[in-house]
Design a protein around this motif. Structure first.
Motif: not given
Length: 495
Positions: A215, A481, A485, A376, A489
């Motif tokens: 990250s 977006c 993810k 998501n 991730h």
């Protein structure tokens, strides 16, 4: 249709795969028969030897195969159904370019499966050996860039070694291409060397590496600035409202780079592990070509064919997940009632039904839209089924299905032209068919969404949105977006 519930073997204490060996005399007999056929037909013949093996965890097996034969590796699982295909090496490959890629690929596949020598395959297996894996590019008329070097317009690979989990069975297949003048003993020696390399890799991967959180170690930037992409969406909306198209699917890409001071590299096995944990209902896939690997977790089946029964799905219409159960249910209900999303979804259903009537005796679809809930986002989905007419393989079907309105737009040709002229992105294999085909013409191909091209220290990730007359540029950007993810991730980005 037979359904089978398979218990988790690790929880039952069943030992994982420790070794693989083949009977040398059985392999010699198969190679001699293949050599005899090669002399008779004066062309290369596939020898495929199959045997059952101990249970294996696909994600643990993949790095062993990567080490065994670097460069050409394949990973395909559906965690929810415990189906898996993991292969390495290339006994044969079919590489095609241009508008005839599907027909040329089908011709090459048919030539290789014809007269193949198959030994040891269980009579009740649901696949017919030999089995090939591969994929296709999104658009043959879109100029290619060095980004997708090694990924041609069409590609099928017959792996040298292939592990399978299917309907509760675990098997391994060794594939060898035998020519009219080949030395059988040399093939035996090379096969034994392959098995020894695999055993060494299996032994060396007995311990798992620690998962790395990247990250704070990643630089992420849009390939096309966000404001420009939103402006593009606005322009396409106006063109749709003017009657030029009904729908255009616009994709965007992001470049992810590890910071120079970080010594670690991106590990595809760890990426696949994260994707599997976070996306149990999706297809988890990877095709490695040289130093780069096309990897993803896609929820969309393009087509599956098994014993003459064809199934596919219409997947179009997207909304975010809620922060709690009540909000999630409300968002799902709004998605089901949304005129914009219902119209987008209906166009995909209609196109799939019309196309499949060329190949199927009957085509039927579910009566009601369903919700597929992912990590998501959630999507509208309608299952579609048909009875395949004799004489067709899965390759002919995907040639006519791709690209569906869910990844291209409507009308097909004008929307594709809009993408070529305005999107300014080399999609490569993104949003394209990827999967496997067996010797009977059955198999399964998914649409390569939620995906990225992974290098040692960088990755290019892709996501797209269906733009219609009622689309809002900001909302579409937010949706893209959310889709990105999944792969972020997967890379170890946990923000």
């Amino acid at each position: 249709m037979k359904f089978m519930v398979v218990a988790n073997r690790e929880s039952m204490g069943t030992p994982p795969l420790r070794s693989v060996s083949f009977d040398q005399e059985q392999l010699r007999v198969s190679l001699q028969e293949a050599s005899s056929r090669a002399l008779h037909y004066q062309r290369n013949i596939v020898a495929c030897l199959v045997k059952p093996v101990e249970y294996f965890q696909p994600i643990n097996l993949f790095p062993c195969l990567q080490q065994c034969i670097p460069g050409d590796c394949f990973f395909w699982t559906q965690p929810s159904t415990q189906t898996a295909f993991i292969g390495c090496g290339s006994a044969a490959q079919i590489e095609t370019w241009g508008a005839t890629r599907f027909t040329e690929t089908a011709t090459g596949w048919q030539t290789l499966v014809e007269h193949a020598v198959i030994s040891g395959a269980p009579s009740d297996t649901q696949v017919r050996f030999p089995l090939f894996y591969g994929g296709f590019s999104f658009d043959v008329l879109q100029p290619t860039t060095p980004l997708w070097e090694g990924f041609p317009h069409g590609l099928l690979i017959l792996p040298q070694m292939l592990f399978l989990q299917e309907a509760g069975q675990t098997m391994v297949a060794i594939n060898i291409l035998v020519g009219p003048d080949d030395d059988i003993e040399l093939h035996l020696t090379q096969t034994q060397a392959l098995l020894e390399r695999f055993q060494a890799a299996l032994d060396s991967h007995s311990t798992r590496k620690s998962m790395i959180n990247f990250s704070q170690c990643m630089a992420i930037h849009d390939l096309r600035p966000a404001n420009e992409w939103r402006e593009l969406v606005g322009n396409i909306v106006r063109q749709i409202q003017a009657g030029l198209y009904q729908k255009v699917v616009l994709a965007r890409g992001v470049q992810v780079t590890l910071n120079p001071q970080i010594q670690a590299s991106l590990d595809v096995s760890q990426i696949l592990t994260r994707l599997t944990r976070s996306n149990p209902g999706s297809y988890i896939f990877a095709i490695q070509r040289g130093g780069r690997c096309f990897t993803g977790a896609t929820p969309e089946c393009l087509v599956r064919i098994h014993e003459g029964q064809l199934s596919t799905m219409a997947l179009a219409g997207t909304a975010p997940r809620g922060t709690n159960e009540l909000e999630d249910e409300q968002i799902g209900a709004e998605l089901l009632a949304s005129a914009k999303n219902q119209g987008e979804h209906h166009s995909v259903v209609a196109m799939l039904q019309e196309t499949l009537l060329q190949f199927c005796r009957q085509v039927r679809s579910g009566d009601q839209r369903q919700l597929i809930k992912l990590k998501n986002v959630q999507h509208l989905m309608t299952p579609i089924m048909g009875e395949l007419l004799a004489g067709y393989s899965i390759l002919e079907v995907i040639a006519h299905l791709h690209p569906t309105p869910a990844v291209g737009g409507l009308p097909r040709q004008t929307s594709l032209q809009a993408i070529r002229e305005q999107e300014a992105l080399d999609r490569g294999w993104y949003a394209s068919p990827i999967g496997w085909i067996d010797a009977g013409g059955g198999g399964e191909f998914a649409v390569a969404l939620r995906s990225g091209l992974i290098g040692e220290r960088d990755a290019t990730l892709f996501a797209g949105c269906g733009i219609v007359a009622a689309s809002d540029p900001e909302s579409e950007y937010v949706e893209s977006c959310l889709k990105l993810k999944v792969m972020l991730h997967g890379l170890g980005w946990e923000n």
